[in-house]
Design a protein around this motif. Structure first.
Motif, PDB file in Angstrom:
ATOM      1  N   ARG A 185      -5.862  11.533   7.890  1.00  0.00           N
ATOM      2  CA  ARG A 185      -5.257  10.927   6.812  1.00  0.00           C
ATOM      3  C   ARG A 185      -4.695  12.012   5.853  1.00  0.00           C
ATOM      4  O   ARG A 185      -5.740  13.079   5.356  1.00  0.00           O
ATOM      5  N   VAL A 186      -3.574  11.989   5.244  1.00  0.00           N
ATOM      6  CA  VAL A 186      -3.152  13.238   4.353  1.00  0.00           C
ATOM      7  C   VAL A 186      -2.181  12.286   3.166  1.00  0.00           C
ATOM      8  O   VAL A 186      -1.589  11.581   3.541  1.00  0.00           O
ATOM      9  N   SER A 245      -8.625   8.481  -8.399  1.00  0.00           N
ATOM     10  CA  SER A 245      -7.761   8.263  -7.322  1.00  0.00           C
ATOM     11  C   SER A 245      -8.162   9.304  -6.336  1.00  0.00           C
ATOM     12  O   SER A 245      -7.959   8.920  -4.919  1.00  0.00           O
ATOM     13  N   VAL A 246      -8.497  10.399  -6.601  1.00  0.00           N
ATOM     14  CA  VAL A 246      -8.539  11.497  -5.397  1.00  0.00           C
ATOM     15  C   VAL A 246      -9.942  11.032  -4.467  1.00  0.00           C
ATOM     16  O   VAL A 246      -9.966  11.042  -3.353  1.00  0.00           O
ATOM     17  N   ILE A 247     -10.924  10.745  -5.378  1.00  0.00           N
ATOM     18  CA  ILE A 247     -11.978  10.205  -4.608  1.00  0.00           C
ATOM     19  C   ILE A 247     -12.155   9.127  -3.813  1.00  0.00           C
ATOM     20  O   ILE A 247     -12.426   9.101  -2.580  1.00  0.00           O
ATOM     21  N   PHE A 248     -11.454   8.043  -4.443  1.00  0.00           N
ATOM     22  CA  PHE A 248     -10.907   7.115  -3.624  1.00  0.00           C
ATOM     23  C   PHE A 248     -10.145   7.487  -2.171  1.00  0.00           C
ATOM     24  O   PHE A 248     -10.452   6.921  -0.997  1.00  0.00           O
ATOM     25  N   HIS A 268     -13.050   3.772   2.024  1.00  0.00           N
ATOM     26  CA  HIS A 268     -12.216   2.653   1.461  1.00  0.00           C
ATOM     27  C   HIS A 268     -10.895   2.761   1.699  1.00  0.00           C
ATOM     28  O   HIS A 268      -9.906   1.803   1.610  1.00  0.00           O
ATOM     29  N   ALA A 269     -10.258   4.073   1.776  1.00  0.00           N
ATOM     30  CA  ALA A 269      -8.744   4.227   2.150  1.00  0.00           C
ATOM     31  C   ALA A 269      -8.323   4.613   3.224  1.00  0.00           C
ATOM     32  O   ALA A 269      -7.561   5.282   3.680  1.00  0.00           O
TER      33      ALA A 269
END
Length: 244
Positions: A173-174, A218-221, A226-227
Motif C-alpha cells: 500500500r502507498v 494520520s501517518v501511524i494509522f 487498520h488501513a
C-alpha cells in the motif's frame, strides 16, 4: 483505537528533527522496531538518547549510491515513511539549477531510490507492506517563492499514485499525507512573523497551522493494519485549506 506496529520494522527518513523525529518516537511507542535515517549524526545521537530502542543510520539522501547501499544493508522493512524534505525559497524567475537539483534530489529522487530498495525487499519476502510519503498542501496550491518545492510535492503526489498502481498487486500500500504549515521548531521560526502568517491563516477555515501531533496520527494509522485497504490516498491535514 489501539494502533499497534508490533512486529513491524519501520524505516523513517529525515528522522533527526521535526515530524520525522516525532514519528520515530511515536512508532516506537506503538511497538514498531524503528530505523531512523538522517543526514546529521548529532540529531540521531540525541534521538537515541531520548528513545533508546530506535536504530539509527546516518546517510545523505542526495547521494544516490550511498543511500542505496545504506538502505540495502538494513534488512527487512515492513513500513516506510519517506519524510525527508528540503526547500529553497526563491521566485520562479530566479531559481538556479543548483537550487532546483537540491530540492528535487531530496524531495523526489530520494523517494524513488529508497522506495525502490524497500519495495523490492517487500516483494522478495512476499509479505507486502506499507509506504507513506510526506507531501504538502503545496502540491495542489501555488505558494509565492516556492516554485521548486511546489513542483516537487506535486510530482510526489502523482508518484504515489503510480506506486499504488504498480505495487498494489504485490500487497504494498502507498499513501500520501499532505500537511499545511507544521509548527516544528523550524516552522515556528519561519512563520512567527504575523505579516507572513496571517494571510495564510485567513485562508485556513479552521484558523490555525498544524501541530506535529496533528500529522502523527494520520501517518501511524496509514502504516497500520487498520488501513489494510487504503492505498493511493493523498490525505490533506490542512484545516480545510485545499478544500476552498
Amino acid at each position: 483505537m489501539n494502533i499497534s506496529l508490533s512486529g513491524k520494522r519501520v524505516l523513517i527518513t529525515g528522522a533527526g528533527r521535526g515530524i520525522g523525529r516525532a514519528l520515530a518516537i511515536r512508532a516506537a511507542a506503538c511497538g514498531g522496531h524503528v530505523i531512523a535515517l538522517s543526514r546529521t549524526q548529532e540529531h540521531l545521537d540525541t534521538l537515541k538518547t531520548e528513545c533508546p530502542s530506535v536504530e539509527t543510520v546516518a546517510c545523505d539522501l542526495s547521494d544516490w549510491e550511498a543511500t542505496r547501499k545504506a538502505v540495502e544493508a538494513l534488512g527487512p522493512v515492513d513500513c516506510l515513511v519517506n519524510n525527508a524534505g528540503t526547500n529553497t525559497l526563491n521566485k520562479f524567475l530566479d531559481v538556479t539549477p543548483s537550487e532546483f537539483d537540491d530540492v528535487m534530489n531530496v524531495n523526489l529522487k530520494s523517494v524513488f531510490n529508497v522506495s525502490q530498495v524497500v519495495a523490492r525487499g517487500m516483494i522478495a519476502r512476499g509479505a507486502g507492506g506499507a509506504i507513506v510519503n510526506i507531501s504538502s498542501q503545496a502540491s495542489v496550491r501555488p505558494l509565492h517563492g516556492h516554485a521548486v518545492y511546489c513542483a516537487s510535492k506535486a510530482a510526489l503526489d502523482h508518484l504515489t499514485r503510480v506506486m499504488t498502481l504498480e505495487l498494489g498487486p504485490k500487497g504494498i500500500r502507498v499513501n500520501c499525507v499532505n500537511p499545511t504549515v507544521v509548527l516544528t521548531d523550524l516552522g515556528r521560526s519561519h512563520w512567527s512573523d504575523p505579516a507572513r502568517a496571517e494571510p495564510m491563516l485567513r485562508a485556513i477555515p479552521m484558523g490555525r497551522f498544524a501541530e506535529v501531533e496533528d500529522v502523527l496520527g494520520s501517518v501511524i494509522f496509514l502504516l497500520s493494519d487498520h488501513a489494510a485497504l487504503i492505498s493511493g490516498v493523498t490525505l490533506p491535514v490542512d484545516g480545510g485549506f485545499t478544500a476552498c
